[in-house]
Design an enzyme around this catalytic site. Structure first.
Site, PDB file in Angstrom:
ATOM      1  N   SER A   7     -17.364   5.171  55.741  1.00  0.00           N
ATOM      2  CA  SER A   7     -16.288   4.356  56.288  1.00  0.00           C
ATOM      3  C   SER A   7     -15.246   4.090  55.211  1.00  0.00           C
ATOM      4  O   SER A   7     -15.529   3.435  54.203  1.00  0.00           O
ATOM      5  CB  SER A   7     -16.827   3.026  56.800  1.00  0.00           C
ATOM      6  OG  SER A   7     -15.733   2.154  57.016  1.00  0.00           O
ATOM      7  N   HIS A  32     -15.329   8.170  58.901  1.00  0.00           N
ATOM      8  CA  HIS A  32     -15.391   7.052  59.853  1.00  0.00           C
ATOM      9  C   HIS A  32     -14.204   6.123  59.602  1.00  0.00           C
ATOM     10  O   HIS A  32     -14.005   5.626  58.490  1.00  0.00           O
ATOM     11  CB  HIS A  32     -16.719   6.303  59.691  1.00  0.00           C
ATOM     12  CG  HIS A  32     -16.925   5.215  60.697  1.00  0.00           C
ATOM     13  ND1 HIS A  32     -17.424   5.446  61.966  1.00  0.00           N
ATOM     14  CD2 HIS A  32     -16.707   3.876  60.630  1.00  0.00           C
ATOM     15  CE1 HIS A  32     -17.510   4.304  62.628  1.00  0.00           C
ATOM     16  NE2 HIS A  32     -17.065   3.330  61.843  1.00  0.00           N
ATOM     17  N   ASP A  34     -12.154   2.759  60.784  1.00  0.00           N
ATOM     18  CA  ASP A  34     -12.303   1.494  61.500  1.00  0.00           C
ATOM     19  C   ASP A  34     -10.955   0.863  61.800  1.00  0.00           C
ATOM     20  O   ASP A  34     -10.235   0.458  60.890  1.00  0.00           O
ATOM     21  CB  ASP A  34     -13.120   0.521  60.637  1.00  0.00           C
ATOM     22  CG  ASP A  34     -14.579   0.937  60.556  1.00  0.00           C
ATOM     23  OD1 ASP A  34     -15.210   1.067  61.612  1.00  0.00           O
ATOM     24  OD2 ASP A  34     -15.083   1.145  59.433  1.00  0.00           O
ATOM     25  N   MET A  36      -9.081  -2.264  63.546  1.00  0.00           N
ATOM     26  CA  MET A  36      -9.328  -3.651  64.006  1.00  0.00           C
ATOM     27  C   MET A  36      -8.001  -4.322  64.338  1.00  0.00           C
ATOM     28  O   MET A  36      -7.026  -4.159  63.604  1.00  0.00           O
ATOM     29  CB  MET A  36     -10.008  -4.452  62.894  1.00  0.00           C
ATOM     30  CG  MET A  36     -11.279  -3.809  62.367  1.00  0.00           C
ATOM     31  SD  MET A  36     -11.955  -4.784  61.023  1.00  0.00           S
ATOM     32  CE  MET A  36     -13.328  -3.743  60.523  1.00  0.00           C
ATOM     33  N   HIS A  65     -13.236   4.498  65.177  1.00  0.00           N
ATOM     34  CA  HIS A  65     -13.961   3.385  65.793  1.00  0.00           C
ATOM     35  C   HIS A  65     -12.961   2.284  66.135  1.00  0.00           C
ATOM     36  O   HIS A  65     -12.478   1.586  65.246  1.00  0.00           O
ATOM     37  CB  HIS A  65     -15.028   2.909  64.789  1.00  0.00           C
ATOM     38  CG  HIS A  65     -15.810   1.719  65.239  1.00  0.00           C
ATOM     39  ND1 HIS A  65     -16.624   1.005  64.379  1.00  0.00           N
ATOM     40  CD2 HIS A  65     -15.938   1.112  66.450  1.00  0.00           C
ATOM     41  CE1 HIS A  65     -17.210   0.016  65.043  1.00  0.00           C
ATOM     42  NE2 HIS A  65     -16.796   0.056  66.297  1.00  0.00           N
ATOM     43  N   MET A  67     -11.998  -1.142  67.286  1.00  0.00           N
ATOM     44  CA  MET A  67     -12.440  -2.519  67.530  1.00  0.00           C
ATOM     45  C   MET A  67     -11.216  -3.290  67.996  1.00  0.00           C
ATOM     46  O   MET A  67     -10.692  -4.178  67.304  1.00  0.00           O
ATOM     47  CB  MET A  67     -13.037  -3.109  66.237  1.00  0.00           C
ATOM     48  CG  MET A  67     -14.412  -2.534  65.936  1.00  0.00           C
ATOM     49  SD  MET A  67     -14.894  -2.780  64.218  1.00  0.00           S
ATOM     50  CE  MET A  67     -14.171  -1.316  63.507  1.00  0.00           C
ATOM     51  N   MET A 136     -23.979  -1.160  66.704  1.00  0.00           N
ATOM     52  CA  MET A 136     -23.520  -2.018  65.606  1.00  0.00           C
ATOM     53  C   MET A 136     -24.724  -2.756  65.022  1.00  0.00           C
ATOM     54  O   MET A 136     -25.424  -3.485  65.735  1.00  0.00           O
ATOM     55  CB  MET A 136     -22.486  -3.040  66.102  1.00  0.00           C
ATOM     56  CG  MET A 136     -21.152  -2.453  66.552  1.00  0.00           C
ATOM     57  SD  MET A 136     -20.364  -1.355  65.356  1.00  0.00           S
ATOM     58  CE  MET A 136     -20.184  -2.430  63.928  1.00  0.00           C
ATOM     59  N   ASP A 174     -23.932   1.668  62.616  1.00  0.00           N
ATOM     60  CA  ASP A 174     -22.766   1.203  61.870  1.00  0.00           C
ATOM     61  C   ASP A 174     -22.951  -0.224  61.362  1.00  0.00           C
ATOM     62  O   ASP A 174     -22.996  -1.172  62.149  1.00  0.00           O
ATOM     63  CB  ASP A 174     -21.525   1.295  62.765  1.00  0.00           C
ATOM     64  CG  ASP A 174     -20.242   1.033  62.004  1.00  0.00           C
ATOM     65  OD1 ASP A 174     -20.293   0.868  60.765  1.00  0.00           O
ATOM     66  OD2 ASP A 174     -19.178   1.000  62.658  1.00  0.00           O
TER      67      ASP A 174
HETATM   68  C1  DX5 Z   1     -17.642  -3.007  60.632  1.00  0.00           C
HETATM   69  C2  DX5 Z   1     -17.221  -1.566  60.627  1.00  0.00           C
HETATM   70  C3  DX5 Z   1     -18.035  -0.702  59.753  1.00  0.00           C
HETATM   71  C4  DX5 Z   1     -17.956  -1.040  58.282  1.00  0.00           C
HETATM   72  C5  DX5 Z   1     -19.270  -0.666  57.659  1.00  0.00           C
HETATM   73  O1  DX5 Z   1     -16.952  -3.703  61.596  1.00  0.00           O
HETATM   74  O2  DX5 Z   1     -17.318  -1.030  61.946  1.00  0.00           O
HETATM   75  O3  DX5 Z   1     -17.780   0.670  59.959  1.00  0.00           O
HETATM   76  O4  DX5 Z   1     -16.904  -0.394  57.623  1.00  0.00           O
HETATM   77  O5  DX5 Z   1     -19.273  -1.116  56.360  1.00  0.00           O
HETATM   78  P1  DX5 Z   1     -20.611  -1.301  55.520  1.00  0.00           P
HETATM   79  O6  DX5 Z   1     -21.281   0.041  55.458  1.00  0.00           O
HETATM   80  O7  DX5 Z   1     -20.112  -1.807  54.213  1.00  0.00           O
HETATM   81  O8  DX5 Z   1     -21.466  -2.311  56.266  1.00  0.00           O
HETATM   82 ZN    ZN Z   2     -17.168   1.222  62.165  1.00  0.00          ZN
END
Ligand code: DX5
Ligand code: ZN
Length: 215
Positions: A7, A32, A34, A36, A65, A67, A136, A174
């Site tokens: 990620s 990956h 993310d 948000m 991903h 969110m 998750m 994840d």
């Molecule tokens: C959290 C994200 C993850 C995050 C994982 O909301 O969806 O992908 O980046 O990070 P680590 O591996 O540090 O928990």
């Molecule tokens: Zn993620």
């Protein structure tokens, strides 16, 4: 052998190009990414322009991903930005079946993410339509959180559902993935491990990716 999806949320954003080169030189098969929105989750990360730039550096899978609320509004935009796998949250999609069909119609693989409180059962009527289920293992919104141990049970339940339906859905985990829990997750049925902090804070990220992959 697991697919590793580092990620980039945990990368140094001033050195994003170097982070991409490192991942390209590594055994990681997926990037990956993310996204948000500050509404679905209590944090804001990065969006389409950054993903467009990252895409230019790689031929690996771009595992985006989302969110965000109303992800169906942005399916075509993320395809254009370079996503090859687009994951939406079950909790953000009142018309999940239709959203999955739209993602596939754009030529991407469709992923569905489940928050820690959401049971696996909610996917039983559409599991055969889903390319990737992202379980998750932390509450979404931040990297660097502690792994929720109940995840192992969810992975086993999901694996059973997939086998029952003779589906080819991949199981992705994840949040809070480390060298300590990776092997147990793969033994429970996980196919893809997302890792942010564990990869980017390692002294040798390329070696860490190889170790996670061969866990
Ligand atoms: C959290 C994200 C993850 C995050 C994982 O909301 O969806 O992908 O980046 O990070 P680590 O591996 O540090 O928990
Ligand atoms: Zn993620």
């Amino acid at each position: 052998m697991a697919i590793i999806a580092p990620s980039l949320l945990a990368a140094d954003f001033l050195e994003l190009g170097k982070a991409c080169s490192m991942l390209n030189a590594s055994e990681a098969e997926w990037f990956h990414l993310d996204v948000m929105d500050g509404v679905f989750v209590p944090n804001i990360s990065y969006g389409i322009p950054i993903i467009e730039q990252i895409k230019k550096t790689t031929n690996k899978e771009m595992d985006v991903h989302l969110m965000i609320v109303q992800p169906e509004k942005y399916i075509a935009a993320f395809k254009q930005a370079g996503a090859t796998i687009l994951t939406v949250h079950y909790e953000a999609c009142p018309h999940l079946h239709s959203t999955i069909q739209q993602i596939k119609a754009e030529g991407m693989k469709a992923g569905v993410a489940l928050n820690p409180h959401t049971p696996i059962d909610v996917l039983k009527d559409l599991i055969f339509e889903i390319d990737v289920v992202c379980i998750m293992s932390v509450n979404p919104g931040f990297g660097g959180q502690k792994f929720i141990a109940h995840t192992y049970e969810k992975v086993k339940a999901l694996k059973q559902l997939i086998v029952q339906h003779n589906a080819s859905t991949l199981i992705e985990i994840d949040g809070g993935v480390t060298l300590e829990n990776a092997a147990k997750l793969v033994a429970a049925g996980a196919d893809v491990l997302v890792a942010g902090t564990t990869v980017f804070k390692a002294t040798d990220p390329i070696q860490m990716i190889a170790s996670l992959r061969n866990c």
